[in-house]
Structures are given as C-alpha cells and as structure tokens.
Design a protein around this motif. Structure first.
Motif, PDB file in Angstrom:
ATOM      1  N   THR A 186      -5.167   1.742  -8.498  1.00 17.03           N
ATOM      2  CA  THR A 186      -4.735   3.114  -8.229  1.00 17.03           C
ATOM      3  C   THR A 186      -5.986   3.959  -8.054  1.00 17.03           C
ATOM      4  O   THR A 186      -7.020   3.716  -8.701  1.00 17.03           O
ATOM      5  CB  THR A 186      -3.889   3.703  -9.370  1.00 17.03           C
ATOM      6  N   THR A 187      -5.897   4.946  -7.178  1.00 17.56           N
ATOM      7  CA  THR A 187      -7.034   5.828  -6.908  1.00 17.56           C
ATOM      8  C   THR A 187      -6.573   7.270  -7.003  1.00 17.56           C
ATOM      9  O   THR A 187      -5.603   7.662  -6.334  1.00 17.56           O
ATOM     10  CB  THR A 187      -7.619   5.577  -5.515  1.00 17.56           C
ATOM     11  N   SER A 225      -1.794   2.442 -13.395  1.00 15.96           N
ATOM     12  CA  SER A 225      -1.417   3.850 -13.536  1.00 15.96           C
ATOM     13  C   SER A 225      -1.078   4.212 -14.977  1.00 15.96           C
ATOM     14  O   SER A 225      -0.937   5.397 -15.297  1.00 15.96           O
ATOM     15  CB  SER A 225      -0.226   4.167 -12.630  1.00 15.96           C
ATOM     16  N   LYS A 253     -11.289   4.985  -8.807  1.00 17.09           N
ATOM     17  CA  LYS A 253     -10.422   3.860  -8.501  1.00 17.09           C
ATOM     18  C   LYS A 253     -10.354   2.955  -9.719  1.00 17.09           C
ATOM     19  O   LYS A 253     -11.383   2.586 -10.288  1.00 17.09           O
ATOM     20  CB  LYS A 253     -10.951   3.084  -7.299  1.00 17.09           C
ATOM     21  N   THR A 292      -2.132  10.407  -5.515  1.00 11.76           N
ATOM     22  CA  THR A 292      -2.560   9.083  -5.946  1.00 11.76           C
ATOM     23  C   THR A 292      -2.299   8.078  -4.843  1.00 11.76           C
ATOM     24  O   THR A 292      -1.222   8.072  -4.235  1.00 11.76           O
ATOM     25  CB  THR A 292      -1.793   8.649  -7.212  1.00 11.76           C
ATOM     26  N   ASP A 293      -3.283   7.218  -4.583  1.00 10.09           N
ATOM     27  CA  ASP A 293      -3.121   6.076  -3.685  1.00 10.09           C
ATOM     28  C   ASP A 293      -3.086   4.810  -4.532  1.00 10.09           C
ATOM     29  O   ASP A 293      -3.718   4.735  -5.595  1.00 10.09           O
ATOM     30  CB  ASP A 293      -4.266   5.995  -2.680  1.00 10.09           C
ATOM     31  N   ARG A 294      -2.390   3.797  -4.057  1.00 11.34           N
ATOM     32  CA  ARG A 294      -2.263   2.583  -4.853  1.00 11.34           C
ATOM     33  C   ARG A 294      -2.063   1.393  -3.931  1.00 11.34           C
ATOM     34  O   ARG A 294      -1.693   1.537  -2.751  1.00 11.34           O
ATOM     35  CB  ARG A 294      -1.078   2.689  -5.823  1.00 11.34           C
ATOM     36  N   LYS A 331       1.161   5.783  -1.215  1.00 15.17           N
ATOM     37  CA  LYS A 331       0.535   7.015  -1.677  1.00 15.17           C
ATOM     38  C   LYS A 331       1.621   7.973  -2.141  1.00 15.17           C
ATOM     39  O   LYS A 331       2.737   7.989  -1.600  1.00 15.17           O
ATOM     40  CB  LYS A 331      -0.320   7.651  -0.582  1.00 15.17           C
ATOM     41  N   ASP A 381      -0.478  -2.380 -15.448  1.00  9.82           N
ATOM     42  CA  ASP A 381      -0.255  -1.339 -14.443  1.00  9.82           C
ATOM     43  C   ASP A 381      -1.437  -0.375 -14.483  1.00  9.82           C
ATOM     44  O   ASP A 381      -1.647   0.309 -15.497  1.00  9.82           O
ATOM     45  CB  ASP A 381       1.053  -0.606 -14.743  1.00  9.82           C
ATOM     46  N   ARG A 400       0.857  -1.175   0.000  1.00  7.44           N
ATOM     47  CA  ARG A 400       0.000   0.000   0.000  1.00  7.44           C
ATOM     48  C   ARG A 400       0.899   1.234   0.000  1.00  7.44           C
ATOM     49  O   ARG A 400       1.887   1.300   0.738  1.00  7.44           O
ATOM     50  CB  ARG A 400      -0.913   0.039   1.224  1.00  7.44           C
ATOM     51  N   THR A 453      -1.410  -3.275  -4.038  1.00  9.10           N
ATOM     52  CA  THR A 453      -1.266  -4.548  -4.741  1.00  9.10           C
ATOM     53  C   THR A 453      -1.392  -5.689  -3.752  1.00  9.10           C
ATOM     54  O   THR A 453      -0.796  -5.652  -2.668  1.00  9.10           O
ATOM     55  CB  THR A 453       0.101  -4.650  -5.446  1.00  9.10           C
TER      56      THR A 453
END
Length: 746
Positions: free
Chosen positions: A496-497, A542, A504, A461-463, A421, A540, A419, A465
C-alpha cells in the motif's frame, strides 16, 4: 422434446430435467433421433432416445446417471446428475477437480437456480440466506457481500468458477449464475490465501446450445420494477459453437427498510465450443449496481442523560436515506479444457481458466460514533475506488492406476494480479441526539483529480497484490476408501502507498500449507469422513499499529469429521459434521488511536452442523440446516459478531391439477440466536438482546410454459437486525417484502 440430432436432444433432455451435466464427445452425435413426449424420468427419456445407437444408460449407484458405450470398457461419454432441483452432486472447491460431494471430505452446501427461481431471488444477499449456517450483513454491497460462517467473515471475498473476484466484482446479481457453492472452513488449495470462515463460489451459466428463451417481469415492495431474460442457441451446429445471453434490469423507488433508488443493471454474453475433445467457454459481462443502505440503529443501556434505562434499540436519527454504494463492473472470462491423452489406463488432461475484471465503486456514507451518555456524532464521508484485476490458473490432471488404487493427480499453477486506488473525503463530525436529530448533509462524491495532499480530511491510497501458487495433489480410490492429500505454496507480494506521504509499505511472504482427508463408503447410501485443513492470510499492509508495526500473518487450522448420507433413492442428501478450528492471531480496531489496529489473541471455535438438500418426492423439495458454533478468543471472551445458533429451511410442494398445470406452495424461515457485539463504551463484548426470526412463503401457478410466482419474505413483519457488530451500528434487516414475477418460456 422434438426430434433432432443425438447430441442436441440429449442436452435438451438434461436441461429440462434440471440435471447438472459434464459432456465429453458423444459418438455420432449428429445422427438424427426421434423426439420424446410424456411424463418421464430422466433415465426413461434417455433410454428412448438411445434406442438403435451403440450407447446405453447406466446408474452408478451414487445418484448419477451415465451414458456409456454398450460394449467395451464402458468409458464415460456423459455424466449426468440425477434429477434433483435443490442440490448439486459434484464440486471442485476442495479438490480442484469435479468430485462427487459424497466423496469430498468437507462440508459443501449449494443453492441451485431452481431455489432462486422459487424465491424470486436475483441478489446474492438473498441467495446466500439459503445456505445452512451462513448469515449475511444487511448492508452488504460495499466491497462485495459480507457473509459470516463458522466464526469467520468473508470480508466480501468471493470466487467465480474458482477464480477470485475483484473487490466489487462479487456484489453483482445471480442472473448469470447456475448455482452458488459454499465450502465451509479453510480453502487454501483453491484460493491461495485463506478466506475467513469459508469460500463462496459462483458457478456460471454456460452456452451448450440447449437454452430455451425465458422472459421474466416482476414488481415488488419499494415500488420495485424488474425484467430479465435468458436465451441461447447454436451459432454453428456443424462446428458445435453455441451462444447464450442473459440480462437483468431491476429498479426500486426505495429499498424496503432502507434508502432510496437502488438498482441493478446487468448483461452477460456467453460462448461455448464443444468439438474434437475441446471444451471452451468465454463470457463478457457488464453490470451497474446501486445498493441503498438499510436503516441503522443504536443500542445501549443508558438514556441520553446517562441514566440507566435499558432503552434497548433506538433509531439512529440523523442518517440520510440517500446513503449508498454503487459499483460498475466489467468482466471477461475464459475456460479451456482438453484431454491430451485418453486411453483405457491413462488420462492426461489440460485445463486453463482466466478472468479479467475492472470495477469502479463509489459511496456516500454517514457512520455513527457513540456519545457515551451525551450526544453522539455522525461522521460523513464519500469514497471512490477503482480496481483492475487478472486471475488465472492452469493445471495438468492425470488419471491412472497403481495396482488396485486409482489415482487422480493434479499439478497446478495460479496467479493473481491486482492494482487499485482509493480516495476518501471526510467531513467534520456533526453532533446528533437520539431523538429529533437533524439529517446530516452528505459529502459530495469526489474525483481523483480533486485530491489535495494538504487537506487533512482527504486520504488517497494506492495498493497492489501479486500472488503466485503451486499445488500438488493426489486423490486416491481404493475400494470403499477415498483419500486426498495436497500441498500448496503461496507466494504473496502486496503493498500500500500513501499518496500524501509517498510511503510505500511492501509485504512479501511465502508459506507452504498442507491439507488432507479420507472418506469411507460404509454403504451405497452412507459415507463417513475426516479432514485436516490449514490456510494462511498474509499480512495486510493497510493494517498498521500506532507504533508503525504491521499485524503478523494469520494461520487458520481446522479439523472436521462427519457423516454423509442419502434417502429416498438418493434424492435427498444429509450432511452432519463436527468441526474445530483455531487461528494464530487477529486484528482489532485500536480504541485509543482511530485508524490504527492492535494485535489480539487468536480465536478458537467448535461446533456441529446439519445440512439437508434435495427432494423427498419428485414434487416435494427442501433445503435447510442448523449450525451451532461456540467461538471464543484465547482469553475465553466471545468473538465480536459471533452467534451460537443459525438455522434456515425452505420447503416447496407442487400439486398437479391438470395436464400442463400445477400449483406450487413454499414455506420456510430463518433463525439466528443473539449476537455478541462490541459494546458502546469500546471496553468489551456484550450480547445484543434480540434474536433474528423471519418466515417466508410462496405460491406459484404454472400453465404450460407460463408461471406466476408470489413470494413474501418476513411474512409477519418482525423487526429484525442483520449481523450486528457494534452497539452504535445496528443494521435493520428487511421488513415484510413482497415480490410477484411473471415468467414465460418460449
């Protein structure tokens, strides 16, 4: 070597001989034995220690020395790599289990601690330059160390003990590293998702109770000051609990050929436990690394008025010397191994490893945008990023026979949780000219609380996996034949958000990939092999096209054949390979819509690689290689960043001048042919007209336990450029760099 317990003396002998060892329970290891003294080979020293015990030393004919029971089935008690300071004889990168490099159907190169010490190297960038066929981005540091090999780019991804490092976690120093291994080509069996070009794995130092205290003090170019230590011992001799601690403080006024105030501060604590068949290791590490960017240049064929001038490389004035990337990394790791069943005909072993990492990175960047015949522009930005990651795997290993065939079967599960950001702040473009351009003021570093969704120059951006893997594998040995076959399923759930829009973008994918290989021992000193590897890179989230679509996942397939041989009583290893790979597709920056990508045809490459490592004599060591790669896309155009030839060599020779005294000389160099770069007009690929050539030298003097080592990199101070990718961002490589290190072992 002083007298002590059997286990203690054996481990100290192995450590002094620079032998990589795998230890099991040693019978009666607390039994007192005499010490040894004199100039002895590894086998001679062990023979003396084992006099009067029920153990003996045997040679397996493949460059390894083993201690086995004097009678019975000669089950292995300890396996020791032959004394070779510049090579490793086993690896688990391809097979997930310790396998002799000679019996591995792939190209695996390594850099040992002895190579790093001889070159006064503590940075990963410098260490990786010793790997044949590998080149490093001179501005590595942001999101790890970017390395290119066989037409692919690792994009900063690296591993420690087979576990994926966090985005900034792969950019620390080598102070707690025993060796660095590189597996060329796809490596999905260990990694899950594919890493471009190959896999970089750091083999960590362990606490085995035999670590002498070593102190290093050094100075160097750029007003560098450096100090480090490595020490260890026994917490409890009766319980076989050991400890070790390593640390580094490295600061410079400026980076040679680059910006101001780089530094590395790192400390690592290590615990080890070896008793009742258990092998347990744990580490805790903290590091803070500031990497100053090197000078950037601009290449084009037009002068500022747009007239043909063939000006070549021009200094990119207007970029501040204070641009940098800085990362703080905290890491906790563990490794557990235990034989559940151990008998003459069957072994069942459990192994579990885990790694938790937290990192925070920040950067102040000034990037260049081409002016196309007029003034160019400087895009200034500041970035902060945090990541939290946990990775683990557990496997069951079984060793058994079916008739004449010996099997080593593995069933493994692995998991990755990440996680993070990112918050970036841009500044309006600032015009500049090639001559006399002003220095661009940098954007101040923000905090996440500063984010304003109404400000178009800010982006947050938040992401995350989640990745799960299942591996089924069998290694088979039938006389001179060694076969390995594996099947892996990787299930990936990434997202990604955009904090501004709240949108999202989740991507869920699952894929089975096979791999296999065969090795034939034609002679005790010669093996031939062939392998097939396949891996996939998930989409990906993004990477977005202008129409909102995502780029499809990428498949990479490689075929490789080769020869592995050894010379000089197996001290020197040579690997020659032919390889061919292809990818299904790739992503390129959209020239019409900045910030978006476009799908592009896949890539094709073929090549030949030679790598050499080890010793010609006990005092003459070398590591080096040469790689030729012909890389093109499906349309036949050169691939951005590709180069035809990459070569390197490092040779050292020690001269004993008196008992306990020696002088060591070293000489080597690096070469990279002209690189294909993205043209300044963004309309294709052109060849950057300057190759890379650098010569390095070393002289060291050692008396008893004290050594002083002088190294000079880029001896002739040639103007080189490191991994150029685009005409408007040509990064200068290091100029002449001098380091002097004084070391003492207690």
């Amino acid at each position: 070597m002083p007298a002590g317990s059997l286990g203690q003396v054996v481990r100290q002998i192995v450590a002094q001989a620079h032998g990589g060892a795998t230890f099991s329970d040693i019978p009666n290891e607390r039994r007192p034995v005499d010490g040894v003294n004199g100039y002895l080979t590894l086998r001679e020293a062990l023979d003396r220690v084992l006099i009067g015990t029920d153990l003996r030393v045997v040679d397996n004919g493949a460059g390894e020395i083993r201690i086995a029971k004097a009678e019975g089935n000669q089950s292995e008690i300890i396996v020791i790599a032959q004394m070779t300071a510049y090579k490793r004889t086993d690896s688990e990168l391809l097979t997930r289990s310790d396998t002799s490099v000679r019996e591995t159907p792939a190209t695996i190169d390594s850099v040992t601690e002895d190579v790093l010490l001889s070159r006064n190297s503590t940075s990963l960038e410098d260490a990786l330059r010793n790997i044949p066929g590998l080149s490093v981005d001179g501005n590595s540091g942001f999101l790890g160390v970017n390395a290119r090999m066989r037409g692919g780019n690792t994009q900063g991804v690296s591993f420690t003990n087979g576990l994926r490092n966090s985005p900034f976690g792969g950019g620390t120093s080598t102070i707690d590293v025993e060796a660095i291994e590189v597996l060329k080509g796809p490596a999905s069996i260990l990694t899950g998702t594919e890493v471009g070009g190959g896999l970089i794995n750091y083999v960590p130092k362990r606490a085995l109770g035999n670590s002498p205290t070593r102190i290093d003090l050094g100075v160097g170019s750029g007003d560098q000051i450096r100090g480090s230590f490595d020490t260890g011992g026994e917490l409890s001799a009766s319980d076989r609990i050991y400890w070790r601690a390593v640390g580094l403080a490295d600061y410079a006024d400026h980076r040679p050929g680059g910006g101001n105030s780089p530094h590395v501060y790192q400390i690592t604590g290590i615990l080890g436990y070896r008793d009742h068949g258990w092998k347990v290791d744990a580490t805790a590490s903290y590091s803070n690394v500031r990497t100053a960017f090197r000078d950037r240049y601009y290449y084009r064929d037009l002068d500022p008025q747009g007239n043909p001038a063939n000006l070549g490389v021009l200094p990119a004035l207007g970029v501040s010397p204070d641009t940098f990337v800085q990362a703080t990394v905290r890491k906790l790791t563990y490794s557990i191994e235990k034989d559940i069943i151990s008998s003459d005909g069957f072994v069942l072993r459990f192994r579990d490893r885990g790694q938790y990492m937290w990192d925070r990175g920040s950067a102040q960047i000034a990037s260049l945008t081409p002016g196309f015949g007029g003034p160019g522009r400087i895009n200034r930005s500041a970035i902060v990023q945090t990541d939290e990651q946990f990775s683990t795997f557990a496997d069951l290993y079984a060793k058994f026979n079916t008739g004449p065939i010996e099997h080593q079967a593995i069933v493994a599960l692995d998991y990755l949780w990440l996680r993070g950001k990112t918050f970036s702040v841009n500044s309006p473009f600032m015009p500049f000219y090639f001559v006399g351009g002003p220095i661009a003021p940098l954007v101040p570093l923000p905090s996440f609380d500063d984010y304003d969704p109404t400000n178009s120059l800010m982006n947050r951006t938040d992401r995350g996996t989640d990745q799960y893997g299942l591996v089924i594998q069998d290694q088979m040995e039938w006389g001179p034949l060694h076969l390995v076959g594996a099947l892996r399923n990787t299930w990936s759930d990434a997202f990604t958000t955009s904090v501004r829009t709240g949108v999202k973008r989740p991507v869920k994918q699952s894929k089975w990939v096979p791999s296999g290989g065969i090795v034939f021992d034609a002679a005790p000193w010669l093996s031939t092999y062939a392998s097939y590897q396949q891996a996939f890179t998930p989409t990906d989230p993004s990477l977005i096209q202008f129409n909102g679509d995502l780029i499809p996942s990428q498949m990479r397939t490689q075929y490789e054949v080769g020869v592995k041989t050894a010379f000089f009583n197996d001290r020197l290893s040579v690997n020659i390979s032919l390889f061919k790979y292809k990818t299904s597709n790739t992503a390129l920056a959209d020239p019409d819509h900045p910030g978006f990508v476009i799908p592009a045809p896949g890539e094709r490459a073929r090549g030949v690689e030679l790598s050499i490592s080890g010793q010609i004599t006990p005092t003459l060591s070398l590591i080096g290689g040469l790689t030729y790669t012909h890389a093109r896309d499906e349309m036949g155009d050169p691939i951005t960043g590709s180069t035809d030839f990459v070569g390197n060599l490092w040779v050292t020779k020690a001269f004993r001048i008196a008992p306990g005294q020696q002088i060591e000389l070293g000489l080597g160099g690096e070469y990279r042919s002209k690189t294909n770069i993205l043209s300044g007009s963004l309309d294709g690929v052109e060849t950057f007209p300057k190759d890379y050539r650098s010569v390095s030298a070393m002289i060291g003097y050692e008396i008893d336990k004290t050594r002083i080592n002088l190294t000079v990199d880029n001896l002739f101070d040639r103007l080189n450029f490191s991994e150029p990718l685009a005409a408007w961002t040509i990064v200068r490589a290091a100029p002449r760099t001098i380091k002097i290190v004084l070391s003492h072992t207690f």
